[in-house]
Scaffold this active site. Structure first.
Site, PDB file in Angstrom:
ATOM      1  N   GLU A  45       0.844  -1.200   0.000  1.00  0.00           N
ATOM      2  CA  GLU A  45       0.000   0.000   0.000  1.00  0.00           C
ATOM      3  C   GLU A  45       0.877   1.247   0.000  1.00  0.00           C
ATOM      4  O   GLU A  45       1.635   1.482   0.947  1.00  0.00           O
ATOM      5  CB  GLU A  45      -0.914   0.012   1.227  1.00  0.00           C
ATOM      6  CG  GLU A  45      -1.768   1.258   1.339  1.00  0.00           C
ATOM      7  CD  GLU A  45      -2.558   1.342   2.642  1.00  0.00           C
ATOM      8  OE1 GLU A  45      -2.878   2.470   3.052  1.00  0.00           O
ATOM      9  OE2 GLU A  45      -2.833   0.288   3.251  1.00  0.00           O
ATOM     10  N   ARG A  49       0.070  10.440   0.268  1.00  0.00           N
ATOM     11  CA  ARG A  49       0.393  11.507   1.219  1.00  0.00           C
ATOM     12  C   ARG A  49       1.555  12.366   0.755  1.00  0.00           C
ATOM     13  O   ARG A  49       1.959  13.298   1.456  1.00  0.00           O
ATOM     14  CB  ARG A  49       0.728  10.913   2.595  1.00  0.00           C
ATOM     15  CG  ARG A  49      -0.404  10.100   3.203  1.00  0.00           C
ATOM     16  CD  ARG A  49      -0.019   9.579   4.560  1.00  0.00           C
ATOM     17  NE  ARG A  49      -0.942   8.543   5.032  1.00  0.00           N
ATOM     18  CZ  ARG A  49      -0.799   7.870   6.162  1.00  0.00           C
ATOM     19  NH1 ARG A  49       0.233   8.141   6.961  1.00  0.00           N
ATOM     20  NH2 ARG A  49      -1.663   6.940   6.510  1.00  0.00           N
ATOM     21  N   LYS A 133     -11.074  -1.942   6.474  1.00  0.00           N
ATOM     22  CA  LYS A 133      -9.883  -1.513   7.207  1.00  0.00           C
ATOM     23  C   LYS A 133     -10.342  -0.996   8.565  1.00  0.00           C
ATOM     24  O   LYS A 133     -11.213  -0.124   8.637  1.00  0.00           O
ATOM     25  CB  LYS A 133      -9.174  -0.403   6.424  1.00  0.00           C
ATOM     26  CG  LYS A 133      -8.034   0.288   7.164  1.00  0.00           C
ATOM     27  CD  LYS A 133      -7.416   1.354   6.272  1.00  0.00           C
ATOM     28  CE  LYS A 133      -6.329   2.125   6.993  1.00  0.00           C
ATOM     29  NZ  LYS A 133      -5.613   3.045   6.098  1.00  0.00           N
TER      30      LYS A 133
END
Length: 212
Positions: A45, A49, A133
């Site tokens: 993943e 950001r 998640k």
């Protein structure tokens, strides 16, 4: 179970720990991913950001054999489309909005939506989601909280992320409703900045051997 759910589960079952990466230097993306794959962590993943995140996903998708790149911290439809265009095979969000649910419904690339409360899990179940998640895991109640959801919300499966470490990962992985965990400890910034890819492969190998 739908095709996208099956696809997502097959990705998450590749390994007990999904590396959660914040890539600041595009030059690190390919060697970092290769080091993780060499250690047995294929699903990766890459969080959106940083300014280079999408290009990092594209580079890993194009150049790293065996890698299954995904995009994390996806917050809206535009980012979802950008991540898919870059080669993401799965999408991860810290929470859930109607906009994300709508774009995910139309996409062939599965979404791992974020949930932290029983109500959020129930709402996602109504939308057809079986795998979520659990974020931020430690801050939201940890493994004890997640265990308490396993009976009343039977059938919901989770990838806890947030505050997961080698010390508590097994507590989560032992739970019947946990499919894998997400963690950043397998790619510490000091090793990445130093280009210590062998060190990261060692950490990845240790993580790939974690189990209940």
């Amino acid at each position: 179970m739908g095709d996208k759910t099956r696809a997502l589960i097959s990705i998450l079952k590749l390994q007990p720990v999904v590396p959660v990466l914040v890539i600041k230097d595009l030059a690190h993306a390919v060697p970092l991913a290769r080091a993780l794959v060499a250690g047995g962590l294929k699903a990766i993943e890459i969080t959106l950001r940083t300014p280079v995140a999408l290009e990092a996903i594209r580079a890993v998708a194009d150049e790293v054999e065996g890698a299954v790149p995904g995009a994390g911290t996806v917050l809206n439809a535009e980012q979802y489309h950008q991540a898919v265009d870059a080669g993401s095979q799965f999408i991860v969000s810290p929470g859930t909005t109607q906009e994300l649910l709508d774009v995910a419904r139309k996409s062939t690339v599965p979404l791992l939506p974020g949930a932290a409360t029983a109500s959020e899990v129930m709402a996602l179940r109504e939308e057809g989601y079986e795998v979520m998640k659990f974020f931020p895991a430690e801050q939201a109640g940890g493994s004890a909280y997640l265990k308490s959801l396993s009976s009343p919300l039977a059938g919901a499966m989770f990838c806890p992320t947030g505050g997961i470490t080698p010390d508590n990962a097994r507590d989560y992985l032992a739970l019947p409703n946990v499919i894998c965990v997400g963690g950043s400890w397998v790619a510490p910034s000091a090793l990445v900045e130093a280009g210590d890819w062998d060190g990261i492969t060692r950490l990845a190998t240790e993580a790939s051997r974690l189990s209940a």
